[in-house]
Structures are given as structure tokens and as C-alpha cells.
Design an enzyme around this catalytic site. Structure first.
Site, PDB file in Angstrom:
ATOM      1  N   GLU A 159      20.494  16.703  -8.270  1.00 25.64           N
ATOM      2  CA  GLU A 159      19.771  16.605  -7.001  1.00 25.64           C
ATOM      3  C   GLU A 159      20.662  15.982  -5.930  1.00 25.64           C
ATOM      4  O   GLU A 159      21.581  15.213  -6.228  1.00 25.64           O
ATOM      5  CB  GLU A 159      18.511  15.753  -7.182  1.00 25.64           C
ATOM      6  CG  GLU A 159      17.641  15.685  -5.938  1.00 25.64           C
ATOM      7  CD  GLU A 159      16.269  15.073  -6.201  1.00 25.64           C
ATOM      8  OE1 GLU A 159      15.443  15.047  -5.265  1.00 25.64           O
ATOM      9  OE2 GLU A 159      16.022  14.636  -7.354  1.00 25.64           O
ATOM     10  N   ASN A 180       8.419  21.700  -6.269  1.00 22.90           N
ATOM     11  CA  ASN A 180       8.672  20.572  -7.179  1.00 22.90           C
ATOM     12  C   ASN A 180       7.651  19.474  -6.942  1.00 22.90           C
ATOM     13  O   ASN A 180       7.383  19.112  -5.795  1.00 22.90           O
ATOM     14  CB  ASN A 180      10.081  20.017  -6.931  1.00 22.90           C
ATOM     15  CG  ASN A 180      10.295  18.674  -7.611  1.00 22.90           C
ATOM     16  OD1 ASN A 180      10.507  18.605  -8.812  1.00 22.90           O
ATOM     17  ND2 ASN A 180      10.206  17.596  -6.843  1.00 22.90           N
ATOM     18  N   GLU A 181       7.089  18.971  -8.028  1.00 19.58           N
ATOM     19  CA  GLU A 181       6.146  17.845  -7.959  1.00 19.58           C
ATOM     20  C   GLU A 181       5.163  18.017  -6.800  1.00 19.58           C
ATOM     21  O   GLU A 181       5.023  17.151  -5.932  1.00 19.58           O
ATOM     22  CB  GLU A 181       6.902  16.505  -7.863  1.00 19.58           C
ATOM     23  CG  GLU A 181       7.707  16.216  -9.121  1.00 19.58           C
ATOM     24  CD  GLU A 181       8.277  14.806  -9.197  1.00 19.58           C
ATOM     25  OE1 GLU A 181       8.128  14.039  -8.222  1.00 19.58           O
ATOM     26  OE2 GLU A 181       8.872  14.471 -10.232  1.00 19.58           O
ATOM     27  N   TYR A 220       9.246  10.306 -17.537  1.00 17.03           N
ATOM     28  CA  TYR A 220      10.382   9.394 -17.651  1.00 17.03           C
ATOM     29  C   TYR A 220      10.056   8.247 -18.605  1.00 17.03           C
ATOM     30  O   TYR A 220       8.886   7.933 -18.860  1.00 17.03           O
ATOM     31  CB  TYR A 220      10.749   8.832 -16.276  1.00 17.03           C
ATOM     32  CG  TYR A 220      11.409   9.839 -15.368  1.00 17.03           C
ATOM     33  CD1 TYR A 220      12.781  10.029 -15.395  1.00 17.03           C
ATOM     34  CD2 TYR A 220      10.664  10.616 -14.492  1.00 17.03           C
ATOM     35  CE1 TYR A 220      13.404  10.954 -14.569  1.00 17.03           C
ATOM     36  CE2 TYR A 220      11.260  11.547 -13.660  1.00 17.03           C
ATOM     37  CZ  TYR A 220      12.637  11.707 -13.703  1.00 17.03           C
ATOM     38  OH  TYR A 220      13.249  12.633 -12.891  1.00 17.03           O
ATOM     39  N   GLU A 255      12.327  17.495 -15.913  1.00 17.09           N
ATOM     40  CA  GLU A 255      12.792  16.142 -15.563  1.00 17.09           C
ATOM     41  C   GLU A 255      12.391  15.199 -16.690  1.00 17.09           C
ATOM     42  O   GLU A 255      11.204  15.055 -16.986  1.00 17.09           O
ATOM     43  CB  GLU A 255      12.221  15.649 -14.227  1.00 17.09           C
ATOM     44  CG  GLU A 255      12.806  16.346 -13.013  1.00 17.09           C
ATOM     45  CD  GLU A 255      12.397  15.705 -11.688  1.00 17.09           C
ATOM     46  OE1 GLU A 255      12.147  14.465 -11.658  1.00 17.09           O
ATOM     47  OE2 GLU A 255      12.326  16.421 -10.685  1.00 17.09           O
ATOM     48  N   GLN A 276      19.759  12.346 -14.420  1.00 19.04           N
ATOM     49  CA  GLN A 276      20.412  13.479 -13.800  1.00 19.04           C
ATOM     50  C   GLN A 276      21.868  13.528 -14.239  1.00 19.04           C
ATOM     51  O   GLN A 276      22.319  12.640 -14.954  1.00 19.04           O
ATOM     52  CB  GLN A 276      20.312  13.376 -12.296  1.00 19.04           C
ATOM     53  CG  GLN A 276      18.900  13.541 -11.764  1.00 19.04           C
ATOM     54  CD  GLN A 276      18.846  13.653 -10.239  1.00 19.04           C
ATOM     55  OE1 GLN A 276      19.854  13.812  -9.543  1.00 19.04           O
ATOM     56  NE2 GLN A 276      17.652  13.549  -9.710  1.00 19.04           N
TER      57      GLN A 276
END
Length: 516
Positions: free
Chosen positions: A49, A196-197, A265, A320, A369
Site C-alpha cells: 500500500e 476496500n473495507e 489482524y 489483509e 505488508q
């Protein structure tokens, strides 16, 4: 004491010791069913990103840099990622994707407009790394591009023109523009993320609203190269938002979707993520608790997907995942720069094992990432570069790419801490096209070694060799002054006898074995 009594007591002690030792051995059953799924190599994907020093100063240093580069991308990074066999790379976001307008990143670099990265640090970017730079990099890496397109602040027209720009061969306005900018042939795009999201930074939408928006965008998406068809990924759920998955699977026709995403996460707690290196065992245990929850998340999201898609036409894409801690002291909090320790090796090993074992539904995943951000595989500092423990785990595991899953069954011993417990052992196994078997094992216990015994007789597992990633402390990590503090080593603490493979795993270690 009489001699006979002494002998009896000695025998009882030996027997008791043997029983305790037997109880400490975890028995693992491996099977080789004909209908077992293939572990897609795309499970081992990465994420780049426009965030902090991931792109600028990470991948890209510019053509005029003193750091050796190819078209502005660091040569040492290219070499490391090629050795990692990166199968796909997601770009340009993340949250950044839904503020990115692709036309700003094409054409002569000196003519490109600047922009403010409102999500990550408020820094001004010059758009010198754009679509051509990214897609050419993917060709060098032999990685499939995964383009996360702007839905949150864009239009259907801008989106479809982007697709035409990168994939239409000739005879169209966008193909002509691409050729004008120096690229004659179109690129082959592996995957497209439709926003995204969308539940958060992509627009704070409800799932019902986004499902309709998705249907609109997906309807106008066409793959002009016709190389492998359009693979469209819907912006999926945030962790355990099962309602989001329910709505998308119910409302989006299967003719318009190939994958649905999931983001999750690992951290101590969301409000107090703690230091990347200065953590204690309580914080380690809590982080592993959230990491291992990935198995439950996939199970429950998959159950919903199965209800609406029993034929498994739609894949689950965990695009992610990784550890998230406080940034390193003295760095920009918006850059999410953190170190990478043996704790991250535990997250990587267990999470990849989970993905492998769910290979029938999980077809792609992207570690967050690649460079200098969150659970990165590479860290850079000016001309210096290092490979993290996470890099080494992913490289050890790349033997599973496109191999047939060998399902495992076992009851893990417990890693106990302050009255709570977690399964300490994580395992996945596969057989590649050359009939070579690979077994990846992780012991997350912070202080205890664990022995596992695998029945491998039916697999023709006569001899083996192995690698291990281990260190003295959970907090150990590689630094620019000592970049090889943690590296894989030859592993010999196993034996094969009468079809049984016995492996002793040190505390917080990752082991990969290969049949010979």
C-alpha cells in the site's frame, strides 16, 4: 531396604517415567484422500500500500538513486521477493485505494499531479510510482497483480476505463493512451478488488448498500485480454462481522463474483497494541490468541458461504492479515513502521497452516505488508535492507505452493498461561507434483518443548531433511547491524522408525520437514 523392593521401586519409576513421556507425545494422523484440495500458491500473497515507507523508500527509490535499482525499484528487494516466490501482489491499497485516481499515476513523471495521502500521515506524494511501475514490477517478480480499485471516491466510468487502459489490446481510446505512455501490449491482470473495507475507510457503507454498489461496478467489468477471465473480489467482512458476509453472499449473483474478502489482524488488544519488541509473555499470549482465532473466523464465514454457495464457486480471500503493534519510537505514527520478532514468526507459521488446512475455500491471502509496514517481510533504511523472521517463515513454507493438501488430525497439547490455554501445536502438510511430502510444524509455547509423532508409513516417508527457525528469546529480531540474528538452520531433532516420524519442537519454533 530389601533388594527385591528396590528393584520393584526402580521398575515402577522407569514405568512411570515412560508413561509421562508417552503422554507428552502428540500423535498425528496424516491422510491422503483422492479429493483433497490443492493449496493455492496465492495463499502466500503480499500487500503493498501507499503507506509510510512501503512504496517510497521501500520498493521505490527512483531511477536516479545511488541505491542499485531497476526502473527505480531496489534490486535487493527484487532479488529477495523473487527468492520468496511471491505469487501475487496487492496494490495500491488498502484505504489508499479508495482515494487513488489512476490517471494521476500515468504519463511523464514530471507532469503528474501531487496528492495528499489523507489516510497515512498526511504526506504529499508526487505519484512517481504509478500503474506502469507497479505492473512492470509484477512482471519482473513473475507475480500476479491484484489491483484494488477505487470505489469509495470514484465512478463506474473511471473504473472501467482503468480496466480498459491496462487490458485492452488496441483500437480503443484507453489502449491508445497506454501506448502513448510507452506500453504497447496490455498487461494480464490476475485479480481485481472492487473497493476496500467499504464498511470503514471505503465509505462507511452498510452491507446492503455496498452489495448494490458492487453489483453495479461488477456488471461493467470486462477482461479484454480474455487470458483467464475476470476475477472480481468483493470487499468483505471486518473480522467477525458475519452479517456482512451473509448479505454479500445472499444479494450478489454468483455470475458477478469470484471472491469475497476477509480482514483480520493480530494484536494484544485493539486499544493497547503494545510494543513490537518490548512485550511480555502475557502480551505474547494475547496476540497468539487473536492470531489463532483465524481458524474460527474462516470456519464461520465458510459456513455462511456454503449456505449460499454449496458448489464453492466463490472463494474466500483473506487479503489483509498479520500482527499490528505500536509504531517504533520516534517514527511517524501514520507510517505503521514496526519491528518483526519471533512472535511474528509464530503468527506467520500458525496462520499459514490454518490457510493451508482450509484450502478448499481459502484461495488467496495477502500478508500486510511487504516492506516497512506492519508485519513486513523486508525492512529498509537508506541503502540497508534486512529480511525479517516472517520472511524466513514464508520462504520455508513456499514448498506448499500448489501442492495437494494432506489433511492432519491430532489433539494439540496446551500452552497454559495464567489460567488460560491455547493449542501449542500447529501443523499442515502437502504432497507436491513430484510426490515429495512437506510438513510444517509450529510450537507456540513460550517455555516448553513438544514432541509429535506422525504416522507417515502410507506416504512412503523413509528419509527426511528439515529446517528450523528458532531463537533464544521471543523478542529476538534482526537489525541492520545484525541482519542475520535469526535465520533458518538445519534441523535434525527427528527420527523415523517403523513408519513413525518423531519430531521434538523447541519452544516458539517453526520447522519444515521434507521427505527424501
Amino acid at each position: 531396604m530389601k533388594k527385591s523392593t528396590h528393584i520393584k521401586l526402580t521398575c515402577l519409576f522407569v514405568l512411570a517415567t515412560a508413561l509421562v513421556k508417552a503422554q507428552n507425545v502428540t500423535n498425528v494422523k496424516l491422510t491422503n484422500p483422492d479429493d483433497a484440495p490443492i493449496i493455492s500458491k496465492h495463499i502466500y500473497g503480499h500487500f503493498a500500500e501507499h503507506l509510510g515507507r512501503c512504496i517510497y523508500g521501500g520498493f521505490y527509490v527512483g531511477e536516479d538513486s545511488d541505491i542499485p535499482n531497476t526502473n527505480g525499484v531496489r534490486n535487493d528487494v527484487i532479488k529477495a521477493l523473487k527468492e520468496l516466490k511471491v505469487p501475487n501482489l496487492r496494490w495500491p491499497g488498502g484505504c489508499f485505494a479508495d482515494t487513488y485516481h489512476w490517471r494521476d499515476g500515468i504519463g511523464p513523471k514530471e507532469d503528474r499531479p501531487e496528492m495528499v495521502n489523507r489516510w497515512w500521515g498526511g504526506v504529499t506524494e508526487d505519484n512517481s510510482f504509478g500503474t506502469h511501475d507497479f505492473l512492470n514490477l509484477c512482471e519482473v517478480l513473475e507475480a500476479e497483480p491484484y489491483l484494488a480499485a477505487n470505489v469509495g471516491s470514484s465512478t463506474v466510468q473511471e473504473f472501467t476505463e482503468y480496466i480498459q487502459y491496462v487490458t485492452h489490446p488496441d483500437g480503443s481510446p484507453m489502449a491508445d493512451l497506454r501506448k502513448k505512455n510507452g506500453r504497447e501490449k496490455p498487461w494480464s491482470i490476475g485479480f481485481w478488488g472492487v473497493g476496500n473495507e467499504m464498511w470503514g475507510c471505503g465509505g462507511n457503507m452498510t452491507p446492503e448498500y455496498y452489495a448494490n454498489i458492487y453489483r453495479q461496478y461488477a456488471t461493467f467489468m470486462s477482461d479484454w485480454t480474455n487470458s483467464h477471465g475476470m476475477y472480481r473480489v468483493a470487499s468483505g467482512a471486518n473480522v467477525a462481522d458475519y452479517h456482512w458476509t451473509e448479505v454479500l453472499m445472499r444479494e450478489i449473483p454468483k455470475s458477478l463474483i469470484e471472491g469475497v474478502a476477509l480482514h483480520s489482524y493480530s494484536f494484544v488488544t485493539w486499544s493497547k497494541k503494545g510494543s513490537a519488541t518490548g512485550f511480555n509473555e502475557a502480551q505474547y499470549f494475547s496476540t497468539m490468541e487473536t492470531a489463532l482465532k483465524m481458524d474460527e473466523l474462516i470456519k464461520k464465514h465458510t459456513e455462511i458461504m456454503d449456505k449460499y454457495d454449496p458448489e464453492h464457486k466463490v472463494d474466500l480471500i483473506v487479503d489483509e492479515w498479520g500482527g499490528w503493534y505500536e509504531v517504533e519510537e520516534g517514527t511517524n505514527p501514520g507510517f505503521l513502521y514496526q519491528q518483526n520478532t519471533m512472535r511474528d514468526a509464530m503468527i506467520a507459521g500458525t496462520t499459514l497452516n490454518i490457510f493451508n488446512n482450509w484450502a478448499h475455500r481459502v484461495k488467496m491471502a495477502n500478508l500486510a505488508q511487504t516492506i516497512n509496514v506492519l508485519q513486513a517481510v523486508i525492512l529498509t533504511e537508506d541503502e540497508k535492507m534486512l529480511l525479517t523472521p516472517t520472511y524466513h517463515v514464508m520462504k520455508m513454507y513456499n514448498v506448499h505452493h500448489d501442492a495437494k493438501l494432506l489433511p492432519v488430525e491430532f489433539e494439540s497439547p496446551k500452552y497454559e498461561f495464567e489460567g488460560k490455554s491455547l493449542p501449542s501445536i500447529s501443523i499442515s502438510a502437502s504432497k507436491d507434483k513430484n510426490n515429495v511430502v512437506h510438513i510444517s510444524l509450529v510450537n507456540i509455547d513460550a517455555s516448553k518443548e513438544n514432541t509429535v509423532e506422525l504416522d507417515v508409513e502410507a506416504l512412503g516417508f523413509k528419509k527426511a531433511e528439515g529446517q528450523i527457525l528458532v531463537s533464544k528469546k521471543l523478542q529476538d529480531h534482526n537489525t541492520f547491524d545484525n541482519p542475520k540474528n535469526i535465520v533458518p538452520e538445519l534441523f535434525k531433532d527427528f527420527k523415523i522408525k517403523k513408519g513413525k516420524l518423531s519430531v521434538t519442537l523447541p519452544p516458539f519454533s517453526v520447522v519444515v520437514l521434507e521427505s527424501k
